[in-house]
Design an enzyme around this catalytic site. Sequence first.
Site, PDB file in Angstrom:
ATOM      1  CB  SER A  46      -0.967  -0.032   1.194  1.00  0.00           C
ATOM      2  OG  SER A  46      -2.026   0.875   1.013  1.00  0.00           O
ATOM      3  CG  ASP A  90      -4.663  -1.540   0.219  1.00  0.00           C
ATOM      4  OD1 ASP A  90      -3.474  -1.869   0.346  1.00  0.00           O
ATOM      5  OD2 ASP A  90      -5.228  -0.712   0.963  1.00  0.00           O
TER       6      ASP A  90
END
Length: 392
Positions: free
Chosen positions: A118, A262
């Site tokens: 991320s 993500d």
Amino acid sequence: MKQSRSLFALVAVVIAVSGCSSTHGLDVRVDQDNYRDAKVAHTSPIAKQEPLRVWADDDVELFYDAESGTTPVRVDGDRMSILALSGGGANGAFGAGVINGLYDSGQLADYSVVTGISAGSLIAPFVFVGGEQIHQLQEVMLGIDDKMVLGKRNFFNALLKDAFTNGKNMYEFIAEVYSPKMIEQIAEQHRAGRRLLIGTTQFDSGQLVVWNLGQIANSDLANRDALIHQVLAASSSIPGVFPPQFINVMANGAVMEELHVDGGLSEQMFFQPANVDYRKISEAQGLTETPQVHVIRNGMLKMPYSPTKDKGMALLNRSLKSLTIQQSRGDLYRMMYFSEVSDLSLSFTFIDDDFDGKKTTKAMFDQDYMQALYDYGYNKAVQNTLWAEQLP
């Protein structure tokens, strides 16, 4: 009244995890029977020797040849160092401050392996390349604002399509920052014996995929740059806010698609994907000192007390923050356990209670808040108060 609040919270949860139909060329998705066997197509002999990606739980011995007792990983100095960078959204400004503080004070280790998820995936390539790119990291992370990465926003798109934004601005931002020149620098570091690993979540399975980004950069893939941009965009794409990335793979002899989002949905941070034995790698280099692992958690590790309004979005927001913090603690406990049984030395840093910065706007990337986070991380590094070994 309570029933309507519950319904609103349920709708909000659906919005937060929606993600299924961004623009893509194929309509043939890998399925439950073949998804573990899907491969990224390539023709490079180098890529055949070292995987372009692995599943985080693969039983594959990475970066070490047991038959010859050799490793492609190189260590400069007397000790092998590994860096793990977590997710955190705008809190990535903290990690950027830590890295710059370590660099400016001459404490930044020469990490042989750098991992990121991320927000950490956006920081990791800068650390990996090093040199002048370290200060460039400061400009990039503090230069992010809502307009730059969010672009046009549409609440109903999150309900009816795949995200709150169309993702165009985010992808263009990544393509501009991680330019062909920087990708070639990543390839140079890979050839020098360092490894850069980025985590995404294969959304249909909910499992972590670890991309060997340096190997991809060093490959002759026709879509090398685009694939790297997709991986970085996917790793940092919060479902429902940014659209997912459809990545083409080979499965059952045909080109199919995987849906990637993500990496933080599966793990907030990692340092030991598949079957990586850092002790063996270290010993193959003739080193005797215990390998060190540094973890930068771009966020807190305990939930601060805060009175919460009895409103759907406020309750959902705090619930998601709490879940992320507990997930981070769980990830860190696991990493500490594996470090102990593998005879590694692990230290970590995080945003502690003494940070008093506050958001002054409703923006996701509040500029004053991010600058305060950057300064906080920078000062912790310069003042040598960075690393901890016990969770709060």
